[in-house]
Design a protein around this motif. Structure first.
Motif, PDB file in Angstrom:
ATOM      1  N   PHE A 139      26.404 118.166 -42.377  1.00 23.64           N
ATOM      2  CA  PHE A 139      25.977 118.043 -44.078  1.00 23.64           C
ATOM      3  C   PHE A 139      24.106 119.010 -43.900  1.00 23.64           C
ATOM      4  O   PHE A 139      24.069 119.311 -45.109  1.00 23.64           O
ATOM      5  N   ARG A 140      23.719 118.975 -43.279  1.00 26.90           N
ATOM      6  CA  ARG A 140      22.415 119.730 -43.449  1.00 26.90           C
ATOM      7  C   ARG A 140      22.686 121.084 -43.709  1.00 26.90           C
ATOM      8  O   ARG A 140      21.685 120.968 -44.728  1.00 26.90           O
ATOM      9  N   LYS A 141      23.707 121.830 -43.147  1.00 26.94           N
ATOM     10  CA  LYS A 141      23.802 123.309 -43.552  1.00 26.94           C
ATOM     11  C   LYS A 141      24.325 123.093 -45.618  1.00 26.94           C
ATOM     12  O   LYS A 141      23.543 124.425 -45.978  1.00 26.94           O
ATOM     13  N   ALA A 142      25.532 122.853 -45.493  1.00 32.18           N
ATOM     14  CA  ALA A 142      25.966 121.775 -46.589  1.00 32.18           C
ATOM     15  C   ALA A 142      24.699 122.057 -47.620  1.00 32.18           C
ATOM     16  O   ALA A 142      24.571 122.386 -48.926  1.00 32.18           O
ATOM     17  N   ARG A 143      24.431 121.261 -47.653  1.00 31.51           N
ATOM     18  CA  ARG A 143      22.702 120.459 -48.087  1.00 31.51           C
ATOM     19  C   ARG A 143      22.163 121.927 -48.626  1.00 31.51           C
ATOM     20  O   ARG A 143      21.303 122.068 -49.531  1.00 31.51           O
TER      21      ARG A 143
END
Length: 234
Positions: A139-143
């Motif tokens: 998720f951090r990468k997506a955000r």
């Protein structure tokens, strides 16, 4: 490639809404609508497989290309033909709802493209929210990818009453949704009617790559959870 005749056919076919008219003009459908969609699928396939090697990529109707004939069995709108066409890259069956896809859509007024679901289930969205609140690394990468671009906007109906008021606004944008997709829209027909379309889509879909991978990561985890729950019932 797409042309003004593509849009003209979609408009006229939808307005006539007649099997007889469509059969009389089927050659135009093949030339101006179906063939450009097939060419687009073929041109995008190598870069799409870099994003997900499991994508279905056959440039065929009901594989990556939608039908122009509508399924009216469960719809109040009984129009026979749609005035919008799309392609989609997904794992498995084209019309499945258990995994996300990357899509491109054309209609008489504009074109749009992005990633998301036909319909994200409530359990899927709950799993996604859990990953977000856990600060999952995918998720951090997506955000970071979403906040670092200006091409796509996040879409999806939100809860009528906020459920995560204590979270930061940028996190609430993810958490408060009942469904989720990321969409870009354009009325730049000079791009649509040119070879530049493929180049633009390839570049923009790479922007989406971490976001799609998070959606897929969530879907796989949700599938594991469902399997585990089924095993517990035996």
């Amino acid at each position: 490639m797409f042309s003004k005749q593509t849009l003209d056919f979609l408009f006229e076919n939808h307005m006539h809404d007649s099997r007889a008219w469509f059969e009389e003009h089927k050659a135009d459908y093949n030339r101006f609508v179906l063939e450009p969609l097939r060419e687009l699928v073929a041109a995008l396939t190598p870069s799409m497989l870099e994003i997900d090697p499991g994508f279905t990529t056959e440039p065929q109707v009901d594989k990556t290309i939608c039908r122009i004939r509508r399924d009216t069995r469960y719809s109040h709108d009984k129009s026979l033909y749609r005035d919008v066409m799309w392609i989609i890259f997904k794992e498995g069956k084209m019309h499945g709802t258990e995994v996300p896809g990357i899509y491109f859509e054309i209609n008489c007024n504009n074109f749009n493209y992005g990633t998301g679901f036909y319909h994200a289930s409530a359990s899927y969205m709950n799993t996604m929210r859990s990953l977000i609140l856990e600060d999952d690394k995918v998720f951090r990468k997506a955000r970071r990818a979403y906040e670092g671009q200006k091409v796509f906007r996040m879409e999806g109906d939100c809860f009528k009453r906020p459920r995560y008021p204590e979270q930061l606004p940028k996190l609430r944008d993810w958490l408060e949704r009942r469904g989720i997709s990321f969409t870009a829209e354009s009325r730049d027909f000079s791009i649509l009617f040119s070879d530049r379309l493929v180049e633009k889509l390839i570049a923009d879909f790479q922007v989406l790559r971490p976001i799609y991978q998070f959606l897929l990561h969530t879907a796989r985890l949700e599938r594991q959870n469902q399997t585990a729950n089924q095993l517990l019932q035996y």
